[in-house]
Enzyme design. Structure first.
Site, PDB file in Angstrom:
ATOM      1  CB  THR A 294      -3.788  73.879 109.840  1.00 44.68           C
ATOM      2  OG1 THR A 294      -4.398  75.052 110.372  1.00 44.68           O
ATOM      3  CG2 THR A 294      -3.708  72.815 110.898  1.00 44.68           C
ATOM      4  CB  VAL A 295      -2.840  70.723 105.990  1.00 45.75           C
ATOM      5  CG1 VAL A 295      -2.346  69.409 105.426  1.00 45.75           C
ATOM      6  CG2 VAL A 295      -4.168  70.518 106.719  1.00 45.75           C
TER       7      VAL A 295
ATOM      8  CB  ALA B  88       2.066  78.806  96.350  1.00 44.68           C
TER       9      ALA B  88
ATOM     10  CB  VAL C  67     -11.421  60.400 104.364  1.00 45.54           C
ATOM     11  CG1 VAL C  67     -12.491  59.806 105.270  1.00 45.54           C
ATOM     12  CG2 VAL C  67     -12.043  60.806 103.032  1.00 45.54           C
TER      13      VAL C  67
ATOM     14  N   GLY D 273      -7.181  74.578 115.237  1.00 45.81           N
ATOM     15  CA  GLY D 273      -6.938  74.309 113.803  1.00 45.81           C
ATOM     16  C   GLY D 273      -7.715  73.115 113.286  1.00 45.81           C
TER      17      GLY D 273
ATOM     18  CD  GLU E 195     -12.527  71.807 106.615  1.00 47.06           C
ATOM     19  OE1 GLU E 195     -12.161  72.312 105.553  1.00 47.06           O
ATOM     20  OE2 GLU E 195     -11.845  70.940 107.204  1.00 47.06           O
TER      21      GLU E 195
ATOM     22  CE  LYS F 229     -13.096  65.101 106.802  1.00 50.16           C
ATOM     23  NZ  LYS F 229     -13.098  65.571 108.190  1.00 50.16           N
TER      24      LYS F 229
HETATM   25  P1  NAP Z   1      -5.630  76.889 106.268  1.00 46.58           P
HETATM   26  O1  NAP Z   1      -4.961  76.789 107.590  1.00 46.58           O
HETATM   27  O2  NAP Z   1      -6.683  77.922 106.092  1.00 46.58           O
HETATM   28  O3  NAP Z   1      -4.493  77.080 105.171  1.00 46.58           O
HETATM   29  C1  NAP Z   1      -4.752  77.397 103.844  1.00 46.58           C
HETATM   30  C2  NAP Z   1      -3.455  77.858 103.208  1.00 46.58           C
HETATM   31  O4  NAP Z   1      -3.663  78.083 101.823  1.00 46.58           O
HETATM   32  C3  NAP Z   1      -2.918  79.160 103.797  1.00 46.58           C
HETATM   33  O5  NAP Z   1      -1.532  79.031 103.998  1.00 46.58           O
HETATM   34  C4  NAP Z   1      -3.202  80.189 102.699  1.00 46.58           C
HETATM   35  O6  NAP Z   1      -2.218  81.220 102.655  1.00 46.58           O
HETATM   36  C5  NAP Z   1      -3.063  79.328 101.468  1.00 46.58           C
HETATM   37  N1  NAP Z   1      -3.807  79.836 100.324  1.00 46.58           N
HETATM   38  C6  NAP Z   1      -5.125  80.090 100.205  1.00 46.58           C
HETATM   39  N2  NAP Z   1      -5.404  80.545  98.963  1.00 46.58           N
HETATM   40  C7  NAP Z   1      -4.238  80.583  98.292  1.00 46.58           C
HETATM   41  C8  NAP Z   1      -3.876  80.938  96.974  1.00 46.58           C
HETATM   42  N3  NAP Z   1      -4.776  81.366  96.095  1.00 46.58           N
HETATM   43  N4  NAP Z   1      -2.576  80.838  96.616  1.00 46.58           N
HETATM   44  C9  NAP Z   1      -1.653  80.397  97.481  1.00 46.58           C
HETATM   45  N5  NAP Z   1      -1.932  80.031  98.753  1.00 46.58           N
HETATM   46  C10 NAP Z   1      -3.216  80.113  99.141  1.00 46.58           C
HETATM   47  O7  NAP Z   1      -6.301  75.499 105.875  1.00 46.58           O
HETATM   48  P2  NAP Z   1      -5.867  74.045 106.366  1.00 46.58           P
HETATM   49  O8  NAP Z   1      -6.556  73.734 107.639  1.00 46.58           O
HETATM   50  O9  NAP Z   1      -4.399  73.896 106.273  1.00 46.58           O
HETATM   51  O10 NAP Z   1      -6.589  73.128 105.268  1.00 46.58           O
HETATM   52  C11 NAP Z   1      -6.031  72.924 103.997  1.00 46.58           C
HETATM   53  C12 NAP Z   1      -6.768  71.769 103.314  1.00 46.58           C
HETATM   54  O11 NAP Z   1      -6.619  70.585 104.092  1.00 46.58           O
HETATM   55  C13 NAP Z   1      -8.279  71.968 103.185  1.00 46.58           C
HETATM   56  O12 NAP Z   1      -8.712  71.366 102.006  1.00 46.58           O
HETATM   57  C14 NAP Z   1      -8.834  71.230 104.383  1.00 46.58           C
HETATM   58  O13 NAP Z   1     -10.164  70.801 104.203  1.00 46.58           O
HETATM   59  C15 NAP Z   1      -7.893  70.064 104.425  1.00 46.58           C
HETATM   60  N6  NAP Z   1      -7.768  69.385 105.725  1.00 46.58           N
HETATM   61  C16 NAP Z   1      -7.559  70.110 106.847  1.00 46.58           C
HETATM   62  C17 NAP Z   1      -7.378  69.450 108.050  1.00 46.58           C
HETATM   63  C18 NAP Z   1      -7.150  70.196 109.338  1.00 46.58           C
HETATM   64  O14 NAP Z   1      -7.125  69.552 110.375  1.00 46.58           O
HETATM   65  N7  NAP Z   1      -6.958  71.501 109.309  1.00 46.58           N
HETATM   66  C19 NAP Z   1      -7.399  68.049 108.087  1.00 46.58           C
HETATM   67  C20 NAP Z   1      -7.609  67.337 106.889  1.00 46.58           C
HETATM   68  C21 NAP Z   1      -7.780  68.024 105.709  1.00 46.58           C
HETATM   69  P3  NAP Z   1      -1.976  82.243 103.883  1.00 46.58           P
HETATM   70  O15 NAP Z   1      -1.462  81.385 105.000  1.00 46.58           O
HETATM   71  O16 NAP Z   1      -0.987  83.198 103.390  1.00 46.58           O
HETATM   72  O17 NAP Z   1      -3.330  82.817 104.179  1.00 46.58           O
HETATM   73  N1  HSE Z   2     -12.544  70.223 109.753  1.00 50.88           N
HETATM   74  C1  HSE Z   2     -12.194  68.864 109.605  1.00 50.88           C
HETATM   75  C2  HSE Z   2     -12.620  68.096 110.837  1.00 50.88           C
HETATM   76  C3  HSE Z   2     -10.706  68.747 109.385  1.00 50.88           C
HETATM   77  O1  HSE Z   2     -12.908  68.730 111.862  1.00 50.88           O
HETATM   78  O2  HSE Z   2     -12.684  66.876 110.795  1.00 50.88           O
HETATM   79  C4  HSE Z   2     -10.244  67.340 109.068  1.00 50.88           C
HETATM   80  O3  HSE Z   2     -10.711  66.916 107.824  1.00 50.88           O
END
Ligand code: NAP
Ligand code: HSE
Length: 435
Positions: free
Chosen positions: A13-14, A43, A132, A187, A190, A205
């Protein structure tokens, strides 16, 4: 212009959001900063996976070390989440003297002190605006905008998933699990979503905000955390009748005349007249009280691809400036400055309370419960009992005056033992937002 080559670890997602945002506004960012940004490698775990962003195949690899250690990569974004491989990614990059941008609040909560120390040791920096409140620039505001203020209190709706669930439960009477499934599809949640609904993401946070506001790194184990799993339609309804909305609030409050700070996350009754009560859906808000600025409010999308990418781009801009100017600790990520600071145990924190009991409707029940509150020196400010049939179970709602959490918990434990009280009492704290 100086060339900055970005290595992105994670294309979910991010990561996809950041790739798309740079495709759209990379030239704008470059011209504002005066250095040129380009995504050099990305990656991921699975090369075949369908992604929200169209990342050219030749940029992709499954080996994060290939990206981090590529001599042409001079800036790394860690966007995979988790606390094990992510820690290795960040430490390896910092050791190579490469600045890192992360959105990973779980990682910072668990290993922040170690990672900030590594950034200092290796003469580089670690940026974390997206960790955060998604798109709200709250880290920059606390670190820079309020650098001249003591933060007396800070209240945040910091988890988008929980706010989305509570809002739809209140406004549509929607079912908890159906709304959670929607939050996952969008998306916001977590992996696993328990991190959101049990309050741990909000605690990560809130701990980061408390650390910045009070100058000592908060041990996450000291944060009192309650999630929203036990919040029912009945609680939402009765809170509404009393003029309140239930929100999951991260609270950071300095205890008067002490170096101790309340740092907690729990569902809270917010008066409908307060601005936080009308923060709905995936939106987050942080209400800050500074000793010089007074009240300040930050509002914006707390989760999702684009909002989070906006904050990652802001950090990329700061890291680009570091690389351009060669001043690597221009904005130190975190500066510990309060050695005597400590988190106050929840039992000593004073609150007001909403209590919902399920009682057998028979003479003397209310008097027995009121006596226990009275013996505990807890005042009752209001009582609601909807009309029921004698001998049957009915909800009984109390609004209680200020008492320490320790005293309130003991009184409730006594009340729960009464034979006429059925099931576990529900206790939700009430916040007045007065200093
Ligand atoms: P996500 O959609 O699950 O994406 C995780 C990505 O990491 C995927 O592309 C996955 O690859 C890749 N990955 C996992 N393990 C790996 C490894 N060992 N080597 C290389 N790539 C790897 O998670 P996300 O929502 O983007 O969140 C990412 C971070 O941002 C987290 O720390 C989350 O807490 C934070 N965050 C998220 C949001 C939100 O709204 N989603 C907001 C703020 C902060 P594949 O795609 O190939 O599986
Ligand atoms: N899972 C988190 C939330 C993503 O819902 O706020 C943003 O940090």
């Amino acid at each position: 212009m100086q060339q900055v080559n970005l290595g992105i670890i994670g294309g979910g997602t991010v990561g996809s959001g950041v790739f798309d945002a740079l495709a759209r506004n990379g030239a704008l960012l470059s011209s504002r900063v005066g250095a040129n940004i380009k995504v050099h490698r990305v990656a991921v775990r699975d090369l075949q996976k369908k992604r929200a962003a169209t990342i050219p195949k030749n940029l992709l690899t499954t080996d994060w070390r290939e990206v981090v250690c590529d001599p042409e990569v001079n800036l790394v974004a860690e966007l995979i989440g988790g606390t094990t491989i992510a820690r290795e990614v960040v430490l390896t990059s910092l050791k190579l003297g490469k600045p890192v941008v992360t959105a990973n609040k779980a990682l910072l909560s668990a290993h922040g002190e170690e990672l900030f120390a590594a950034a200092k040791k290796y003469g580089t920096n670690l940026y974390y605006e997206a960790s955060v409140c998604g798109g709200i620039p709250i880290i920059k505001s606390l670190r820079e905008g309020f650098v001249g203020n003591r933060i007396t209190a800070l209240y945040g709706i910091v988890n988008g998933t929980c706010n989305y669930i509570l809002t739809r439960m209140k406004l549509e009477g929607a079912d908890f699990s159906a709304v959670l499934a929607d939050a996952q599809k969008l998306g916001y949640a977590e992996t696993p979503p328990d991190l959101d609904i049990d309050g741990h993401d909000a605690a990560h946070k809130t701990g980061i905000l408390a650390s910045l506001a009070h100058g000592f790194w908060i041990n996450p184990k000291k944060i009192h955390v309650e999630g929203i799993r036990h919040i029912s339609a009945l609680d939402i309804k009765f809170a509404g009748e009393l003029g309140y909305t239930i929100k999951l609030i991260g609270t950071v409050k300095k205890l008067e005349g002490s170096c101790r700070v309340q740092v907690s996350v729990y569902p809270t009754l917010v008066p409908n007249a307060h601005v936080l009560a009308s923060v709905n859906g995936v939106f987050n808000a942080v209400f800050v009280q500074g000793d010089i600025v007074g009240d300040a409010l930050f509002y914006g999308r707390g989760a999702g691809k684009d909002a989070t990418a906006s904050s990652v781009l802001s950090d990329i801009g700061d890291a680009m400036l570091d690389l351009k100017t060669g001043i690597k600790n221009r904005l130190p990520a975190f500066v510990p400055h309060e050695c005597a600071g400590a988190v106050a145990p929840i039992d000593e924190v004073v609150s007001q309370y909403f209590v919902r009991l399920n009682v057998v409707d028979k003479p003397g029940v209310l008097a027995k419960i009121a006596t226990i509150f009275g013996q505990s020196n807890i005042g009752i400010s209001s009582v609601i009992q909807p009309e029921g049939h004698e001998g049957e179970s009915v909800p009984l709602i109390f609004m209680l005056h200020y008492a320490t959490n320790g005293v309130a918990a003991k009184a409730l434990a006594k009340i729960a033992k009464l034979p006429t009280v059925k099931g576990k009492p529900v206790m939700i704290r009430v916040e007045s937002f007065e200093q």
